[in-house]
Design a protein around this motif. Structure first.
Motif, PDB file in Angstrom:
ATOM      1  N   PHE A 189      34.926  54.987  43.413  1.00  0.00           N
ATOM      2  CA  PHE A 189      35.422  54.294  44.299  1.00  0.00           C
ATOM      3  C   PHE A 189      33.848  54.322  45.452  1.00  0.00           C
ATOM      4  N   THR A 190      33.588  55.371  45.533  1.00  0.00           N
ATOM      5  CA  THR A 190      32.468  55.591  46.677  1.00  0.00           C
ATOM      6  C   THR A 190      31.107  54.868  46.228  1.00  0.00           C
TER       7      THR A 190
ATOM      8  N   GLU B  51      40.739  55.340  40.703  1.00  0.00           N
ATOM      9  CA  GLU B  51      40.847  56.094  41.956  1.00  0.00           C
ATOM     10  C   GLU B  51      40.272  57.524  41.610  1.00  0.00           C
TER      11      GLU B  51
ATOM     12  N   ASN C 240      31.328  51.370  46.800  1.00  0.00           N
ATOM     13  CA  ASN C 240      31.159  51.087  47.967  1.00  0.00           C
ATOM     14  C   ASN C 240      29.763  51.006  48.315  1.00  0.00           C
TER      15      ASN C 240
ATOM     16  N   ARG D   9      32.795  60.263  43.768  1.00  0.00           N
ATOM     17  CA  ARG D   9      33.918  59.347  43.316  1.00  0.00           C
ATOM     18  C   ARG D   9      33.522  58.017  42.886  1.00  0.00           C
TER      19      ARG D   9
ATOM     20  N   ASN E 155      42.643  51.694  36.663  1.00  0.00           N
ATOM     21  CA  ASN E 155      42.689  52.631  37.527  1.00  0.00           C
ATOM     22  C   ASN E 155      41.384  53.298  37.702  1.00  0.00           C
TER      23      ASN E 155
ATOM     24  N   ILE F 147      37.043  45.091  38.965  1.00  0.00           N
ATOM     25  CA  ILE F 147      37.601  46.267  38.582  1.00  0.00           C
ATOM     26  C   ILE F 147      38.722  46.149  37.806  1.00  0.00           C
TER      27      ILE F 147
END
Length: 352
Positions: free
Chosen positions: A219-220, A251, A223, A217, A249, A246
């Protein structure tokens, strides 16, 4: 012992497929000519005589003539031997049909024809060429399909190899410096030590394990980038100023692992200088759920950048571009520029 000249170095079609092909072709020919002559017994006998010769000529061409002459670009020799082979097959086929099947060696002709006439030779040879061309075309299609899959597999292997290479380029000194800083924190029993351990653990998990996955992902990945920046702050303190934007979207977006982290690492390779401030700007933008645009800008040390450019080993822009080509073919855009004392990277990739 099989002769080395008959060794097939391309795709090996299973024996049962050969058998089914010839049985099917034989049955088709028997029915076709039996219906044409209204004499299925004659069609069966003539095909029993001719098909062994078809098979011999086909395999002689595919497994001997093509590898030995065509692949070695000996075209004239190939043509001469193939023509001679056709005449040998013609003689054998004509004689066997005459003695074993019928005295009328060309029953489909409108008038009685003699053997070894020009018309009969041409008709028989064209029939043999048709069989050879059909079987060779099928074999070449199998070979082409096999070769395409083999190349795709090699690309995947190369991709995995380059992923592992990129993984190894996350500099060991980063981990050693982080561990040294962690050791210093434990000596003074700092409350920040547990947080550093967790972030370092996350980075090591990403580099050592998550890279094996084809996609993660977005998002991962972001992170992990934030954890990396936090650990670099442990080294440089207030000299690091970073911003991450960001847009849109993200997600459900997935990306290949280790796609962005090498660019972030380069910010510190090129940006480090004694008592200097490293400014890093990172942006991820979702464009209509079709494209993801990744941007990173950092202040840089010209001398460090020049040394990195001249290195014979390391990640390098060429290696990164090669990996992008393997991942996205030509369906991506990559630009690296220098403007206003900042090193800028922009990468545009499709959203899957």
């Amino acid at each position: 012992m099989k002769s080395k000249w008959f060794k097939n170095t391309s795709y090996s079609i299973p024996t049962k497929n050969h058998v089914w092909f010839w049985l099917g072709y034989f049955a088709f020919n028997v029915i076709r000519w039996g219906s044409y002559f209204d004499d299925y017994w004659y069609s069966l006998k003539s095909n029993l005589v001719e098909f062994p010769l078809h098979i011999i000529l086909v395999y002689f061409n595919i497994y001997f003539l093509l590898p030995k002459y065509i692949l070695r670009k000996k075209y004239k020799t190939y043509i001469v031997i193939f023509i001679l082979s056709l005449f040998v097959i013609y003689i054998l086929r004509t004689e066997l049909n005459y003695f074993l099947v019928t005295k009328n060696i060309w029953p489909e002709a409108e008038t009685v024809q003699e053997a070894f006439t020009f018309n009969h030779i041409v008709a028989v040879i064209l029939g043999e060429v048709y069989v050879v061309a059909l079987a060779t075309a099928i074999k070449l299609i199998f070979d082409w399909t096999y070769e395409r899959r083999r190349v795709e597999n090699l690309e995947q292997i190369q991709l995995r190899t380059e992923l592992n290479f990129l993984k190894s380029q996350i500099q060991p000194h980063f981990f050693f410096n982080t561990l040294n800083n962690l050791y210093a924190l434990t000596l003074v029993k700092s409350d920040a030590a547990p947080s550093v351990v967790l972030k370092l653990s996350d980075i090591m998990q990403y580099v050592l394990y998550d890279v094996k996955e084809p996609k993660i992902r977005l998002f991962t990945a972001i992170n992990y980038i934030q954890n990396y920046l936090d650990l670099e702050r442990l080294r440089y303190g207030d000299n690091i100023q970073s911003t991450t934007d960001i847009i849109g979207n993200i997600e459900d977006i997935e990306v290949p692992p280790l796609l962005f982290l090498p660019f972030i690492e380069n910010c510190f390779k090129h940006g480090t200088k004694d008592n200097s401030t490293i400014e890093v700007f990172i942006s991820f933008e979702n464009i209509e759920d079709k494209w993801l645009i990744f941007k990173v800008e950092n202040t840089f040390n010209e001398l460090a950048l020049l040394k990195e450019t001249n290195k014979k080993h390391g990640i390098g822009i060429k290696n990164v571009k090669r990996r992008l080509e393997l991942l996205f073919k030509n369906n991506f855009e990559f630009h690296n520029t220098i403007k206003e004392q900042k090193y800028c990277i922009q990468l545009k990739i499709p959203i899957e």
